[in-house]
Design a protein around this motif. Structure first.
Motif, mmCIF file in Angstrom:
data_model
loop_
_atom_site.group_PDB
_atom_site.id
_atom_site.type_symbol
_atom_site.label_atom_id
_atom_site.label_comp_id
_atom_site.label_asym_id
_atom_site.label_seq_id
_atom_site.Cartn_x
_atom_site.Cartn_y
_atom_site.Cartn_z
ATOM 1 N N VAL A 175 1.343 27.931 11.392
ATOM 2 C CA VAL A 175 1.630 28.530 12.505
ATOM 3 C C VAL A 175 0.590 28.057 13.770
ATOM 4 O O VAL A 175 -0.715 27.827 13.072
ATOM 5 C CB VAL A 175 1.366 29.782 12.364
ATOM 6 N N TRP A 176 0.764 27.899 14.731
ATOM 7 C CA TRP A 176 -0.223 27.550 15.948
ATOM 8 C C TRP A 176 -0.231 29.181 16.585
ATOM 9 O O TRP A 176 0.693 29.723 17.098
ATOM 10 C CB TRP A 176 0.387 26.648 16.946
ATOM 11 N N LEU A 177 -1.570 29.494 16.857
ATOM 12 C CA LEU A 177 -2.043 30.570 17.452
ATOM 13 C C LEU A 177 -2.597 30.437 18.787
ATOM 14 O O LEU A 177 -3.394 29.277 18.779
ATOM 15 C CB LEU A 177 -2.751 31.490 16.596
ATOM 16 N N THR A 178 -2.496 31.342 19.761
ATOM 17 C CA THR A 178 -3.679 31.371 20.848
ATOM 18 C C THR A 178 -4.966 31.858 20.244
ATOM 19 O O THR A 178 -5.039 32.420 19.231
ATOM 20 C CB THR A 178 -3.088 32.415 21.732
ATOM 21 N N PRO A 179 -6.153 31.789 21.104
ATOM 22 C CA PRO A 179 -7.398 32.010 20.615
ATOM 23 C C PRO A 179 -7.705 33.449 20.384
ATOM 24 O O PRO A 179 -8.318 34.009 19.493
ATOM 25 C CB PRO A 179 -8.395 31.633 21.729
ATOM 26 N N ASP A 180 -6.530 34.370 20.818
ATOM 27 C CA ASP A 180 -6.559 35.850 20.556
ATOM 28 C C ASP A 180 -5.658 36.052 19.438
ATOM 29 O O ASP A 180 -5.145 37.146 19.280
ATOM 30 C CB ASP A 180 -6.320 36.618 21.620
ATOM 31 N N LEU A 181 -5.150 35.148 18.416
ATOM 32 C CA LEU A 181 -4.664 35.156 17.333
ATOM 33 C C LEU A 181 -3.191 35.313 17.463
ATOM 34 O O LEU A 181 -2.561 36.029 16.436
ATOM 35 C CB LEU A 181 -5.095 36.128 16.287
ATOM 36 N N ARG A 182 -2.442 35.205 18.475
ATOM 37 C CA ARG A 182 -1.094 35.462 18.730
ATOM 38 C C ARG A 182 -0.452 34.152 18.447
ATOM 39 O O ARG A 182 -0.742 33.055 19.156
ATOM 40 C CB ARG A 182 -0.842 35.864 20.139
ATOM 41 N N PRO A 183 0.587 34.230 17.549
ATOM 42 C CA PRO A 183 1.507 33.083 17.480
ATOM 43 C C PRO A 183 2.434 32.449 18.423
ATOM 44 O O PRO A 183 3.076 33.462 19.185
ATOM 45 C CB PRO A 183 2.248 33.523 16.117
ATOM 46 N N PHE A 184 2.505 31.277 18.658
ATOM 47 C CA PHE A 184 3.517 30.864 19.774
ATOM 48 C C PHE A 184 4.471 29.773 19.065
ATOM 49 O O PHE A 184 5.352 29.355 19.584
ATOM 50 C CB PHE A 184 2.913 30.428 21.092
ATOM 51 N N ILE A 185 4.137 29.273 18.096
ATOM 52 C CA ILE A 185 5.060 28.212 17.407
ATOM 53 C C ILE A 185 4.678 28.347 15.895
ATOM 54 O O ILE A 185 3.646 28.488 15.391
ATOM 55 C CB ILE A 185 5.036 26.900 17.926
ATOM 56 N N GLY A 186 5.565 28.121 15.075
ATOM 57 C CA GLY A 186 5.516 28.217 13.614
ATOM 58 C C GLY A 186 6.618 27.767 12.709
ATOM 59 O O GLY A 186 7.762 27.426 13.315
ATOM 60 N N GLY A 187 6.260 27.591 11.595
ATOM 61 C CA GLY A 187 7.353 27.067 10.742
ATOM 62 C C GLY A 187 6.835 26.841 9.177
ATOM 63 O O GLY A 187 5.656 27.728 8.914
ATOM 64 N N THR A 188 7.091 26.002 8.444
ATOM 65 C CA THR A 188 6.658 26.035 6.878
ATOM 66 C C THR A 188 6.242 24.532 6.604
ATOM 67 O O THR A 188 5.241 24.136 7.379
ATOM 68 C CB THR A 188 7.978 26.482 5.977
ATOM 69 N N TYR A 189 6.944 23.662 6.124
ATOM 70 C CA TYR A 189 6.625 22.354 5.831
ATOM 71 C C TYR A 189 6.873 21.416 7.057
ATOM 72 O O TYR A 189 8.126 21.523 7.313
ATOM 73 C CB TYR A 189 7.162 21.892 4.261
ATOM 74 N N PHE A 190 5.884 20.664 7.254
ATOM 75 C CA PHE A 190 6.248 19.572 8.228
ATOM 76 C C PHE A 190 5.929 18.152 7.696
ATOM 77 O O PHE A 190 4.809 18.141 7.104
ATOM 78 C CB PHE A 190 5.234 19.593 9.489
ATOM 79 N N PRO A 191 6.715 17.165 7.664
ATOM 80 C CA PRO A 191 6.379 16.042 6.982
ATOM 81 C C PRO A 191 5.842 15.205 8.313
ATOM 82 O O PRO A 191 5.363 15.687 9.412
ATOM 83 C CB PRO A 191 7.785 15.087 7.212
ATOM 84 N N PRO A 192 4.867 14.077 7.896
ATOM 85 C CA PRO A 192 4.142 13.512 8.878
ATOM 86 C C PRO A 192 4.615 12.819 10.159
ATOM 87 O O PRO A 192 4.201 12.761 11.200
ATOM 88 C CB PRO A 192 3.288 12.294 8.294
ATOM 89 N N THR A 193 5.940 12.418 9.886
ATOM 90 C CA THR A 193 6.766 11.736 11.050
ATOM 91 C C THR A 193 8.242 12.336 11.199
ATOM 92 O O THR A 193 8.574 13.298 10.434
ATOM 93 C CB THR A 193 7.301 10.431 10.701
ATOM 94 N N ASP A 194 8.837 12.325 12.441
ATOM 95 C CA ASP A 194 10.065 13.132 12.781
ATOM 96 C C ASP A 194 11.171 12.627 12.291
ATOM 97 O O ASP A 194 11.196 11.491 11.459
ATOM 98 C CB ASP A 194 10.220 12.751 14.146
ATOM 99 N N HIS A 195 11.934 13.548 11.781
ATOM 100 C CA HIS A 195 13.174 13.199 10.967
ATOM 101 C C HIS A 195 14.532 14.039 11.801
ATOM 102 O O HIS A 195 14.208 15.448 12.226
ATOM 103 C CB HIS A 195 13.197 13.686 9.741
ATOM 104 N N GLY A 196 15.366 13.277 12.043
ATOM 105 C CA GLY A 196 16.675 14.121 12.580
ATOM 106 C C GLY A 196 16.212 14.629 13.837
ATOM 107 O O GLY A 196 15.764 14.121 14.751
ATOM 108 N N ARG A 197 17.036 15.793 14.261
ATOM 109 C CA ARG A 197 16.733 16.601 15.428
ATOM 110 C C ARG A 197 15.314 16.820 15.390
ATOM 111 O O ARG A 197 14.663 17.307 14.625
ATOM 112 C CB ARG A 197 17.764 17.739 15.444
ATOM 113 N N ARG A 198 14.778 16.659 16.554
ATOM 114 C CA ARG A 198 13.278 16.895 16.602
ATOM 115 C C ARG A 198 12.815 18.336 17.080
ATOM 116 O O ARG A 198 13.613 18.977 18.041
ATOM 117 C CB ARG A 198 12.761 15.801 17.617
ATOM 118 N N PRO A 199 11.672 18.846 16.757
ATOM 119 C CA PRO A 199 11.441 20.187 17.149
ATOM 120 C C PRO A 199 10.848 20.102 18.719
ATOM 121 O O PRO A 199 10.527 19.273 19.367
ATOM 122 C CB PRO A 199 10.237 20.536 16.356
ATOM 123 N N GLY A 200 10.960 21.515 19.084
ATOM 124 C CA GLY A 200 10.461 21.642 20.470
ATOM 125 C C GLY A 200 10.196 22.974 20.655
ATOM 126 O O GLY A 200 10.142 23.827 19.932
#
Length: 776
Positions: A175-200
Motif C-alpha cells: 500500500v502506498w500512503l500519503t505522509p499523513d498515512l492515508r492510502p491512495f493505491i494498494g494491492g497484494t503481490y506485485f511481480p518485478p515486471t509488467d504482465h498483461g493489462r497494466r495498473p494505473g
C-alpha cells in the motif's frame, strides 16, 4: 492468494509536489517512461506467476557477508529480520518513518506480511532483493515493513482499504500512503515486471477514505436491541448451505480453507434445531467436512497438524505452512465433532493436533510459537527453498524406508506396497501439474487417505488390526526419516491472542478426554500468559514476546483487542476444565481492562485498537470471522459468560449492546460472522448453568464432570462449589450457598431462567437430564 491492485481516481491535491510524485508513481506502476505518456483509464492487474524459488543458504553453510543492512536488523520479528539485508532502506512502523515522510514530502510504501507467507518470500526474492527496484523504492519513497502478526491493527486498517475498493486482499500487502498515512493505491503481490493489462491510478484519497469509513461504520442506534436470533441463525445456515461443496465438504471449490468458525456454527445450529431437517443437514455438512479434511493432504499424516489451506477442492495439495491459530481452532472443532457423533476418528485427530503443537510449536516457558513455514531446502540439497519440500515423498523414498515383505499379505506385498496403496503414492507423483504452477512438486507425493483401513486390509488379505498396525509403524518410520531433513523456518514469536486460542484448545480437549497431561499443559500455557505477557501493575497485556532466557518483550507493543478477548476466553475455558477459580478471577480482571481500553461508549462494541493511538488512521470494529474469529464475536460470548460467573448484569447489557451494534451485518450477511451468531443464539436461549457441588478432586465429583464434558453443550456454563463461603463464586453469587448435598456426596444442579432442577447425584441421570434440556 489473489493478485490485486487497487487504484484511485485522479483529483487535484493541494500539494503540487506531492501530486507530481503520485503521478510519477502511477507512471512507474504502469511501466511508462513519464507520467505524461499515460492516461487516466481504469486498469486491473492480474499477475501470472512464474516459477520462483526462495534462495537461502542451507543450515550449516557459513553465511556470506551481507552487502546491505538496514534498520530492520535491530528488530526482533522474524519477518522483519528476513528483510534486514534487502537493498531497500526499510523502516519499521513508527514515528521515525512518519517524520521523514513529512519532512521530505515523500509517499510511504507500506509492505505487510508475515514470516511463513510463501508469496511474501516470492516478492522479496523477485523485487526487494533486486538492486534496481531497491534503489527506486529507497530514493522515492519512505519504505515501511510491518509484521501483520505484531501489528494487526495496522494490517486491518489498510487491508480494509484494499478489500473495500476491490473486494479482495491477501499477503503480501502493498500500500502506498500519503505522509499523513492515508492510502491512495494498494494491492497484494506485485511481480518485478509488467504482465498483461497494466495498473494505473484512478481514485483519490479523500473519496477512498470516505468510502472506507462508510463501509466500516459499526454502531448501535439509541435503544436498539440485538436482531432476532432464530431468523439470523436460519439465514446464516442457508447462506452456508448455498456455498457448501457436496463432494468433499467445505465452502467453495478451490482454494479451500478449513474455516472452523463455520463448522462450529453448524454444530451449534444443530444443537438447537436437532428435530428439523435443517439441523440434521447442518450437522452432516460439518461432520463430512471435518472427515474429508482429516483424510486429505491438508492433514499431515506423518507428523500431525494441519496445513494452512488446500489448493484444490479435494483437500489434497495444501499450501504447506502451519499456523498456530488453525491448530487451536481445529482441535476444538474436532473434539466437538467427537462429542456430537461419538466417532473415535474425530477425537484421535484432536489429540494428534495437540501432539504436533506440543512437539513442534511449544516453548519451554509454556508459550506457543506462531507458525512453521511452507518452504524449506529439499533433502537432496541445494541453496533454493521449495514449498512442501519437508513434507512430500517420492515413491522410491517410500520403498527404501518400508522394504519389508509383510507375512501373509497377498502377492508377497511389502509394507511400502500397503502404505502406497492406502495413501495414494504413485511412481510419477500424485500432484497434478495445474496444482504445481512452479514445478516444485514434480515426481512428489502428498499423502492422502484413498481407502478405508478395512478396504486396504481386504486388498492385501490382512486383518483390520494388522493393517492398522502396519500403517502406524510405517508412519513412525517416515516421521523419523523426516526429522533428518532440513526443517522449514520456525516463527518463534509468541502472540498473546493465538496463545489464548491454544489455551482454549488444550483446556477443552483435555476436559472432554479427561486427559491430565493436556490439562497440565493448559495450566502451563495460562501461567505463561500471566507471567510473561501480562503486566499486573500497569494492567497491560503485551502483544508478543520472543524465545530466549529472558523471554524478552521487545519491542513492548501493547496488546490489541484480540489479545485481551482471546485470553479471556482461554481463561474461562481453563476454569471450566480445572475448576480453579484463579482463572475466573483473572478473566474478570482482563475483561475490566479490555472495557476500559477498547469499548465504544457512543456506538457500542469494541475498537480493534486503542482509540488514543494517533498513528492508526481509522478506528475499526472488525466485522468478519475469518481465519481467526473476530475479537468482537469472541467478546460477545465472553461478556455473556462473565455476567453469569461474576453476577455483573452490566456485562449482559454490554453483550447485548455489542450484538446490536453489529445488527445490520448480522441481519444481512450473517455468514460473515458465524462466531457472533453463536453468541446471539446463546444470548437468546439463556445459558444453561450446571453447578457441581462436591470436593474438586473426589471420584464422585469427577464422574459428574465427565458426564458434562462428554456432551456438546455450546450454551452451557459450568460451575463448581465446595461450600467455601469465602470463595470467588460465593462472593459474587450468593445463591450458591443454598445448593446443598443432601446425600453427602457430589451433587449436580441444572439451572436455567432462574429455575433449578432437583439435585442429581448419578452421572447417567445427569447426562440424561442435560440431553433432555438440550432437546427442549
Amino acid at each position: 492468494m489473489e493478485h490485486l491492485l487497487v487504484t484511485t481516481t485522479n483529483k487535484t491535491l493541494n500539494d503540487m509536489i506531492f501530486k507530481r510524485k503520485l503521478a510519477w508513481l502511477a507512471a512507474t506502476a504502469r511501466g511508462c517512461s513519464s507520467s505524461s505518456s499515460c492516461n487516466d483509464s481504469n486498469y486491473a492487474y492480474f499477475a501470472s506467476s512464474s516459477s520462483v524459488f526462495m534462495s537461502m543458504a542451507s543450515e550449516g553453510t557459513p553465511s556470506p557477508p551481507h552487502k546491505h543492512t538496514n534498520r530492520l536488523a535491530e528488530e526482533r520479528s522474524p519477518y522483519l529480520l528476513q528483510h534486514a539485508h534487502n537493498p531497500v532502506d526499510w523502516y519499521p512502523w513508527g514515528q521515525d518513518a512518519f517524520d521523514r515522510a513529512k519532512h521530505e514530502d515523500k509517499p510511504i510504501f507500506l509492505s505487510v506480511g508475515y514470516s511463513t507467507c510463501h508469496w511474501c518470500h516470492v516478492m522479496e526474492r523477485e523485487s526487494f532483493e533486486d538492486e534496481e527496484i531497491g534503489k527506486i523504492l529507497s530514493d522515492h519513497f519512505v519504505c515501511v515493513k510491518v509484521d501483520r502478526e505484531e501489528r494487526p491493527d495496522v494490517d486491518k486498517v489498510y487491508m480494509t482499504f484494499v478489500q473495500a475498493t476491490c473486494g479482495g486482499g491477501g499477503w503480501p500487502m502493498s500500500v502506498w500512503l500519503t505522509p499523513d498515512l492515508r492510502p491512495f493505491i494498494g494491492g497484494t503481490y506485485f511481480p518485478p515486471t509488467d504482465h498483461g493489462r497494466r495498473p494505473g491510478l484512478k481514485t483519490v484519497l479523500n473519496r477512498i477514505i470516505e468510502q472506507v469509513k462508510k463501509g466500516t461504520a459499526v454502531a448501535a442506534k439509541p435503544g436498539e436491541s440485538p436482531p432476532p436470533a432464530p431468523e439470523v441463525a436460519n439465514r446464516c445456515f442457508q447462506q452456508l448451505a448455498h456455498s457448501y461443496e457436496e463432494e468433499y465438504g467445505g465452502f467453495r471449490d478451490a482454494p479451500k480453507f478449513p474455516t472452523p468458525v463455520n463448522l462450529m456454527f453448524l454444530m451449534s445450529y444443530w444443537s438447537v434445531n436437532r428435530s428439523t431437517s435443517e439441523g440434521v443437514e447442518a450437522l452432516r455438512m460439518a461432520l463430512h467436512t471435518l472427515r474429508m479434511m482429516a483424510l486429505g493432504g491438508i492433514h499431515d499424516h506423518v507428523a500431525q497438524g494441519f496445513h494452512r489451506y488446500s489448493t484444490d477442492s479435494s483437500w489434497h495439495v495444501p499450501h504447506f505452512e502451519k499456523m498456530l491459530y488453525d491448530q487451536a481452532q481445529l482441535a476444538v472443532a474436532y473434539i466437538a465433532a467427537s462429542q456430537v457423533s461419538g466417532e473415535q476418528l474425530f477425537a484421535d485427530v484432536a489429540k494428534d493436533i495437540l501432539l504436533y503443537v506440543s512437539r513442534d510449536l511449544s516453548d519451554k516457558s509454556g508459550g506457543f510459537y506462531s507458525a512453521e513455514d511452507a518452504d524449506s531446502v529439499p533433502a537432496s540439497g541445494g541453496p533454493e527453498k521449495r514449498e512442501g519440500a519437508f513434507c512430500v515423498w517420492t515413491a522410491s523414498e517410500v520403498r527404501e524406508l518400508l522394504p519389508d515383505v509383510v507375512e501373509g499379505a497377498t502377492g508377497a506385498a511389502t509394507q511400502a506396497d500397503i502404505f502406497a496403496h492406502h495413501y495414494g503414492v504413485k511412481e510419477q507423483g500424485n500432484v497434478a501439474p495445474e496444482q504445481d504452477p512452479h514445478g516444485e512438486l514434480q515426481g512428489q507425493n502428498v499423502l492422502i487417505v484413498r481407502y478405508s483401513v478395512e478396504l486396504t486390509a481386504a486388498r492385501f488379505g490382512l486383518s483390520v488390526e494388522r493393517a492398522e498396525e502396519l500403517l502406524a509403524e510405517a508412519r513412525g518410520r517416515m516421521a523419523k526419516a523426516r526429522e533428518a531433513r532440513p526443517r522449514p523456518h520456525l516463527d518463534t514469536k509468541m502472540l498473546a491472542s493465538w496463545n489464548g486460542l491454544m489455551l482454549s484448545a488444550y483446556a477443552t480437549v483435555g476436559a472432554v478426554l479427561g486427559d491430565k497431561a493436556l490439562l497440565e499443559r493448559a495450566v502451563q500455557a495460562g501461567n505463561f500468559l500471566r507471567e510473561h505477557l501480562w503486566d499486573a501493575e500497569r494492567q497491560t497485556m503485551f502483544r508478543s514476546c520472543y524465545r530466549g532466557d529472558e523471554m524478552e518483550v521487545s519491542p513492548p507493543i501493547s496488546g490489541f483487542l484480540g489479545d485481551y478477548a482471546f485470553v479471556v476466553r482461554g481463561a474461562l475455558d481453563l476454569y471450566e476444565a480445572t475448576l480453579q477459580t484463579e482463572w475466573l478471577r483473572w478473566a474478570e480482571e482482563l475483561q475490566l481492562r479490555q472495557d476500559a481500553l477498547f469499548w465504544d461508549q457512543q456506538g457500542g462494541g469494541y475498537f480493534c485498537s486503542d482509540p488514543s493511538d494517533g498513528t492508526v488512521l481509522l478506528q475499526l470494529k472488525e466485522d468478519q470471522d475469518g481465519a481467526e474469529p473476530s475479537a468482537n464475536s469472541v467478546s460477545a460470548s465472553n461478556l455473556l459468560r462473565l455476567s453469569h460467573y461474576c453476577g455483573r448484569r452490566e456485562w449482559l447489557q454490554r453483550s447485548q449492546q455489542l450484538l446490536a451494534a453489529f445488527s445490520d451485518r448480522l441481519t444481512r450477511v450473517p455468514i460473515a460472522l458465524p462466531e457472533m451468531v453463536q453468541a446471539l443464539m446463546a444470548e437468546h436461549s439463556e445459558l444453561q448453568q450446571i453447578v457441581i457441588c462436591g470436593q474438586r478432586d473426589a471420584p464422585d465429583t469427577s464422574s459428574l464432570l465427565a458426564a458434562v464434558h462428554s456432551l456438546f453443550l455450546p450454551h452451557k456454563l459450568l460451575m463448581h462449589t465446595d461450600g467455601d463461603a469465602d470463595g470467588f463464586l460465593h462472593e459474587r453469587l450468593p445463591v450458591l450457598s443454598s445448593m446443598s448435598r443432601p446425600e453427602g456426596g457430589a451433587t449436580a444442579y441444572v439451572c436455567q431462567d432462574s429455575t433449578c432442577s432437583p439435585p442429581v447425584t448419578d452421572p447417567q441421570e445427569l447426562r440424561r437430564l442435560l440431553l433432555e434440556r438440550r432437546a427442549e
